[in-house]
Design a protein around this motif. Structure first.
Motif, mmCIF file in Angstrom:
data_model
loop_
_atom_site.group_PDB
_atom_site.id
_atom_site.type_symbol
_atom_site.label_atom_id
_atom_site.label_comp_id
_atom_site.label_asym_id
_atom_site.label_seq_id
_atom_site.Cartn_x
_atom_site.Cartn_y
_atom_site.Cartn_z
ATOM 1 N N LEU A 530 0.808 -1.217 0.000
ATOM 2 C CA LEU A 530 0.000 0.000 0.000
ATOM 3 C C LEU A 530 0.842 1.268 0.000
ATOM 4 O O LEU A 530 0.393 2.316 -0.493
ATOM 5 C CB LEU A 530 -0.921 0.003 1.223
ATOM 6 C CG LEU A 530 -2.120 -0.951 1.186
ATOM 7 C CD1 LEU A 530 -2.831 -0.965 2.528
ATOM 8 C CD2 LEU A 530 -3.098 -0.539 0.091
ATOM 9 N N VAL A 531 2.054 1.211 0.546
ATOM 10 C CA VAL A 531 2.856 2.430 0.682
ATOM 11 C C VAL A 531 4.028 2.494 -0.277
ATOM 12 O O VAL A 531 4.689 3.528 -0.376
ATOM 13 C CB VAL A 531 3.364 2.581 2.136
ATOM 14 C CG1 VAL A 531 2.201 2.688 3.100
ATOM 15 C CG2 VAL A 531 4.257 1.407 2.531
ATOM 16 N N LEU A 532 4.324 1.399 -0.986
ATOM 17 C CA LEU A 532 5.448 1.421 -1.919
ATOM 18 C C LEU A 532 5.118 2.258 -3.146
ATOM 19 O O LEU A 532 3.950 2.442 -3.508
ATOM 20 C CB LEU A 532 5.821 -0.009 -2.326
ATOM 21 C CG LEU A 532 6.471 -0.878 -1.254
ATOM 22 C CD1 LEU A 532 6.711 -2.288 -1.789
ATOM 23 C CD2 LEU A 532 7.788 -0.266 -0.770
ATOM 24 N N ARG A 533 6.160 2.726 -3.794
ATOM 25 C CA ARG A 533 5.976 3.528 -5.010
ATOM 26 C C ARG A 533 5.743 2.596 -6.189
ATOM 27 O O ARG A 533 6.647 2.315 -6.980
ATOM 28 C CB ARG A 533 7.198 4.410 -5.245
ATOM 29 C CG ARG A 533 7.364 5.487 -4.168
ATOM 30 C CD ARG A 533 8.622 6.287 -4.387
ATOM 31 N NE ARG A 533 8.737 7.343 -3.384
ATOM 32 C CZ ARG A 533 8.657 8.645 -3.642
ATOM 33 N NH1 ARG A 533 8.444 9.057 -4.875
ATOM 34 N NH2 ARG A 533 8.779 9.533 -2.675
ATOM 35 N N LEU A 534 4.517 2.122 -6.289
ATOM 36 C CA LEU A 534 4.118 1.191 -7.335
ATOM 37 C C LEU A 534 2.862 1.743 -8.001
ATOM 38 O O LEU A 534 2.205 2.653 -7.472
ATOM 39 C CB LEU A 534 3.823 -0.189 -6.731
ATOM 40 C CG LEU A 534 4.997 -0.916 -6.077
ATOM 41 C CD1 LEU A 534 4.501 -2.154 -5.338
ATOM 42 C CD2 LEU A 534 6.053 -1.309 -7.107
#
Length: 834
Positions: A530-534
């Motif tokens: 949810l918080v990764l830069r994806l």
């Protein structure tokens, strides 16, 4: 990224193997011999020689990576096992438990003081019996010196004590002590005290004998040993002298921030900090160490540049960036050591050292390598740190911050230029980082504690800059300028007021049942997505991984069935009874220690279990007023106001348990058998004692039943048996913890229990369960389990022939193992997990 690092850097593969090897060794239920671990290390050494002679290309082949991972795993497993096997060789001889021994040694820690006692670690130099015969003891003990002459709740003590002086770290003393093996309560989702003692290097606990018939403790003089703990104690005492008289709560927080004395913080404050999610700020966190390192770097750099005016050759010998970097890390290390050297401080110092070293050598490592190296070194220093909640929270939080902002690798050193450039975006940066950490750690926090602070994001946005930029600097500078401690205490008071306001919000903290490990791991991975830069499609897919853990509901008995969990609360009683949709608590456990520093089983054992099982009590029955049965009542009642209460001592007749009361839940019958209504009307010599007035509860589903009798005596047992000779019990809670005045032959012959569960304290001073009572069980072929050996005991009506002992669920080699007849009796049970 990680796969590429492994293929390009053999060291990464070795470090991964090392961490895996340590983790695998910590899963062992029992230790192997020292020789086996040494053989594994020798095998790893031969493998290392073979790898050294290999021609290693720029990119490693797959099988060579596996060899390096295996090499690291063998080394980590073997070294950790060898250290454990060497450590356990110094364990306390069971024959010395409870014997009066005279020991000489040094105070080896910062003493912990309360209104009634002081506790400290003791480094043994020599030991002997009172007759002068030398004995071998573990090198490090944990001792309590009790001001009222009594030891812990379960210890033996029968006379008043002399007054005791405060001990100081580094002093040599001669004490008369009584010791026992490390032992703690074993409950589902409970604190593993035995692992904590193992990690601290403590192999025996005990207390100082200080009665009028005991040899007086002797102070043999100060030493130069343990100078850091001695300095910490001096600073803590100065804080207490200046701040505690008018603000003891703030004094505890300041001691925690300056010297790492977290025991100085009051329990109510810990509850407040956990509810608002700021507990990490009142310990020595990585943020505090990083700030200290940054300030130290600025100071050392400025002083070194000034030195150049006096000694121009200094800059040539050691350039200012090198002096600032090395000095900053060195001072950060000193601060971390001074503050107790916790896992977050270790992690931060190691990462600072690595990054500063790379910067000064004009090199750059990807953040996963820096992170993994710090993790591996922490485990080299303390392999058992892997079992700490703080270890996982610390390293996972840093990994998430690095992964979501790779540029952070340039910020770890506290470069003042970088901090100046970020000044205009500091608030937005703090908001983003705190939001990322809050979301990413929410499932992990629920897994570790069964609790998540809903107001934590807002509380941290206020508390992080307040504590980091104001309270902590003032507290540290107060060591040089004590009046600044008054300002720091004022700042703590203001923060506490804000936190108390937030804690009163509805849903300030969310309690969820602890999900099974697979669901919990999936939720942690989902939160990371949810918080990764994806891409947002992938990030939102993390909700699919998080949702099952949030919706998880622990299994309950089927309709018509019930479950009994006899908690391990020491010398006391607390039993949870569950049906398909209802639950009842019988007794609330003991109070531990005298007021005002007392804690209780309700807060420490009962409530954590209820929250982990997602239980809301429908009823509570407190058998009688004795504190080993009612000590946790206040905490349970405050947390479960909806529950109906019955007891044998309440002034309100509507809240009294009376024979004849009956109700049914989910096809399961509950019936109160004692006391009779006229027992409440008796006065004077005719009135029954508190024990004899105990509420007796029978729970049955037609096929099987449970009988819980509190502390009733043989006379009341006989009366009950004669009045209801047809009653039977599949499982019986031993009356009065197995006292010789209870478990009468008449009761046993009438109930004919298939199982007896004894709730008592380890090596309790009452000698419960009494040998005569155990003999009665043996004569009738009744198997029994005792909570010190079994831990929490679970019995289910759906499988009436089995009692499941908590201590046999996922055992570890550092945990207590029963020996002798009690172990043999416990082994007759089906030892499985509740």
């Amino acid at each position: 990224m990680l796969r590429g690092l492994i293929m390009r850097h053999g060291g990464t593969a070795v470090l991964l193997g090392w961490v895996a090897g340590v983790a695998l060794q910590l899963q062992q239920p029992a230790l192997w011999g020292l020789g086996i671990y040494l053989a594994l290390l020798a095998l790893a050494g031969f493998m290392a020689l073979g790898v050294a002679f290999m021609r290693v290309p720029g990119t490693l082949s797959g099988w060579r990576c596996l060899v390096l991972v295996l090499l690291g795993a063998l080394t980590g497993f073997g070294l950790t096992g060898a250290r454990a096997a060497h450590f356990v060789a110094d364990a306390l001889n069971p024959a010395l438990e409870g014997a009066s021994l005279q020991v000489t040694g040094r105070i080896a820690s910062l003493p912990q003081h309360s209104a009634q006692d002081q506790r400290f670690e003791f480094q043994v130099e020599s030991a002997a019996t009172l007759a002068g015969e030398a004995v071998h003891l573990p090198p490090r003990l944990q001792l309590g010196w009790y001001g009222q002459g009594n030891a812990w709740n379960n210890a033996d003590s029968s006379h008043a004590a002399r007054s005791n002086p405060a001990v100081r770290a580094g002093e040599r003393w001669r004490f008369t002590v009584r010791l026992r093996q490390p032992h703690g309560n074993s409950n589902p989702h409970g604190f593993d005290r035995e692992r904590w003692l193992w990690e601290q290097g403590i192999q025996a606990t005990g207390y100082v004998r200080n009665g009028p018939r005991d040899p007086a403790p002797q102070r043999l003089g100060a030493t130069l040993w343990h100078p850091l703990d001695s300095l910490r104690q001096s600073v803590a005492e100065r804080i207490e002298t200046r701040v505690a008289p008018h603000d003891p709560r703030s004094a505890g927080v300041l001691s925690a921030l300056v010297v790492g004395d977290q025991g100085a913080i009051e329990r109510t404050d810990w509850d407040l900090f956990r509810t608002t999610g700021v507990a990490h700020l009142v310990s020595i966190s990585g943020l505090h160490v990083t700030l200290f390192a940054w300030l130290a770097t600025l100071l050392v750099g400025a002083l070194w540049r000034r030195l150049a005016f006096l000694r121009p050759g200094a800059l040539l010998a050691l350039p200012a960036p090198w002096a600032a970097g090395i000095g900053g890390v060195a001072l950060a290390l000193a601060y971390a050591l001074f503050s107790g050297w916790g896992v977050p401080a270790q992690r931060t110092v190691l990462m600072l050292a690595v990054v500063v070293g790379l910067r000064l050598s004009v090199r750059h490592w990807p953040w996963p390598q820096v992170w993994l190296l710090a993790l591996a070194v922490v485990l080299l220093l303390d392999p058992w740190a892997l079992m700490q909640a703080g270890f996982w929270l610390s390293f996972v939080a840093v990994a998430i911050l690095f992964a979501t902002d790779p540029g952070r690798s340039t910020q770890v050193t506290g470069d003042p230029v970088r901090w100046t450039q970020r000044g205009s975006t500091a608030v937005l940066g703090l908001l983003r980082e705190q939001g990322v950490v809050t979301v990413a750690l929410a499932p992990l926090t629920l897994l570790l504690f069964g609790q998540f602070s809903v107001v934590g994001l807002l509380a941290n946005l206020v508390a992080i800059p307040w504590v980091t930029l104001l309270v902590t600097p003032l507290a540290l500078l107060g060591v040089l300028l004590p009046p600044l401690w008054d300002a720091a205490a004022w700042a703590v008071q203001l923060l506490s007021g804000v936190l108390q306001w937030l804690a009163q919000w509805p849903w300030a903290a969310l309690f969820r049942p602890v999900a099974p490990l697979p669901l919990a791991v999936a939720a942690v991975l989902g939160a990371a997505l949810l918080v990764l830069r994806l891409p947002w499609v992938l990030r939102l897919s993390g909700l699919l991984l998080v949702w099952p853990a949030l919706l998880y509901t622990p299994p309950r008995p089927m309709p018509g069935q019930f479950e009994l969990i006899a908690l391990d609360v020491g010398q006391g009683s607390a039993v949870l009874l569950r049906t398909a949709t209802h639950s009842l608590l019988y007794d609330t456990g003991p109070r531990y220690g005298p007021a005002p520093d007392a804690s209780d089983a309700g807060d420490r054992v009962v409530l954590p279990l209820l929250r982990a099982l997602d239980e809301r009590l429908d009823a509570v029955v407190v058998s009688h007023r004795d504190s080993d049965h009612s000590g946790g009542a206040a905490a349970v009642q405050a947390a479960m106001p909806q529950a109906r209460w019955w007891s044998s001592y309440d002034a309100d007749p509507a809240r009294r348990c009376v024979a004849g009361q009956r109700w049914q839940w989910d096809g399961v019958d509950f019936e109160v058998l004692h006391p009779q209504p006229d027992h409440y009307n008796e006065e004077g010599q005719g009135r029954l004692s508190s024990n004899a007035m105990s509420c007796v509860l029978r729970v049955a589903n037609g096929a099987h039943s449970a009988w819980l009798g509190g502390d009733i005596d043989a006379a009341q047992e006989t009366r009950l048996a004669m009045a209801r000779p047809d009653l039977r019990a599949t499982v019986m809670l031993a009356p009065h913890h197995g006292s010789k005045t209870s478990s009468s032959p008449v009761l046993l012959n009438t109930l004919q229990p298939q199982w007896v569960i004894v709730q008592s304290g380890y090596r309790n001073r009452f000698n419960h369960p009494a040998p005569t009572v155990l003999e009665r069980y043996a004569q009738r072929g009744i198997p029994w389990v005792n909570s010190p050996d079994c831990g929490a005991a679970t019995w289910r009506s759906a499988e009436p022939g089995n009692v499941h002992c908590r201590r046999e669920l996922d055992p570890r080699y550092w945990q207590y193992r029963a020996a002798g007849p009690a172990a043999a009796a416990a082994n007759t049970a089906t030892l499985a997990a509740p």
